[in-house]
Enzyme design. Sequence first.
Site, PDB file in Angstrom:
ATOM      1  N   HIS A   7       0.827  -1.205   0.000  1.00  0.00           N
ATOM      2  CA  HIS A   7       0.000   0.000   0.000  1.00  0.00           C
ATOM      3  C   HIS A   7       0.858   1.249   0.000  1.00  0.00           C
ATOM      4  O   HIS A   7       2.061   1.192   0.230  1.00  0.00           O
ATOM      5  CB  HIS A   7      -0.953   0.015   1.206  1.00  0.00           C
ATOM      6  CG  HIS A   7      -0.291   0.004   2.538  1.00  0.00           C
ATOM      7  ND1 HIS A   7      -0.140  -1.129   3.301  1.00  0.00           N
ATOM      8  CD2 HIS A   7       0.292   0.986   3.258  1.00  0.00           C
ATOM      9  CE1 HIS A   7       0.473  -0.841   4.425  1.00  0.00           C
ATOM     10  NE2 HIS A   7       0.761   0.441   4.438  1.00  0.00           N
ATOM     11  N   HIS A  78       4.199   7.050   3.548  1.00  0.00           N
ATOM     12  CA  HIS A  78       5.143   5.949   3.382  1.00  0.00           C
ATOM     13  C   HIS A  78       4.728   4.998   2.264  1.00  0.00           C
ATOM     14  O   HIS A  78       3.576   4.984   1.848  1.00  0.00           O
ATOM     15  CB  HIS A  78       5.320   5.156   4.690  1.00  0.00           C
ATOM     16  CG  HIS A  78       4.101   4.462   5.204  1.00  0.00           C
ATOM     17  ND1 HIS A  78       3.220   5.045   6.074  1.00  0.00           N
ATOM     18  CD2 HIS A  78       3.607   3.213   4.965  1.00  0.00           C
ATOM     19  CE1 HIS A  78       2.255   4.192   6.365  1.00  0.00           C
ATOM     20  NE2 HIS A  78       2.456   3.063   5.698  1.00  0.00           N
ATOM     21  N   GLU A 128       7.786   0.860   4.890  1.00  0.00           N
ATOM     22  CA  GLU A 128       7.269  -0.142   5.828  1.00  0.00           C
ATOM     23  C   GLU A 128       7.423  -1.522   5.201  1.00  0.00           C
ATOM     24  O   GLU A 128       7.211  -1.699   4.001  1.00  0.00           O
ATOM     25  CB  GLU A 128       5.783   0.164   6.086  1.00  0.00           C
ATOM     26  CG  GLU A 128       5.038  -0.882   6.912  1.00  0.00           C
ATOM     27  CD  GLU A 128       3.536  -0.595   6.973  1.00  0.00           C
ATOM     28  OE1 GLU A 128       3.083   0.435   6.449  1.00  0.00           O
ATOM     29  OE2 GLU A 128       2.814  -1.430   7.552  1.00  0.00           O
TER      30      GLU A 128
END
Length: 136
Positions: A7, A78, A128
């Site tokens: 994502h 992010h 991440e």
Amino acid sequence: MITALDHIAIAVPDLENSIKRFMDDFDLDYEGSEEVADAKTITAFFPVPATSIELVHPLNDEGPIAGFLEKKGGGLHHLCFRSDDIEADIGRLKAKGYQFLSDAPYPGAHNSRVIFIHPKSCDGVLIELNQPGDDH
Ligand code: CO
């Protein structure tokens, strides 16, 4: 091994307003919201095959997203890579000198395990790593 771009997260100052925008204006499917206590955030996901847009908002006005919004007002926050073995990926990257924002993975949205690489290890981009939970 990294298996997908899971994502892209956008920090938003007004979550309800942004959910409406992505649902009603952009016509994306709203998967639902989740309070992620360990990350001090509330998240909303909009899957876009083969990835998702994640809206991320402070939970109880505290945590890292609160600081981000105070400084920048909102914005791209992010990138997240999906991992099928987060411990192995962390070990490999640590051996190459990458720094992480926590010592170990912790619970994320969707019952996943997550860890963030320090932006200074990735040209200023917060990345991440996310290993999905068994139910996802
Ligand atoms: Co995320």
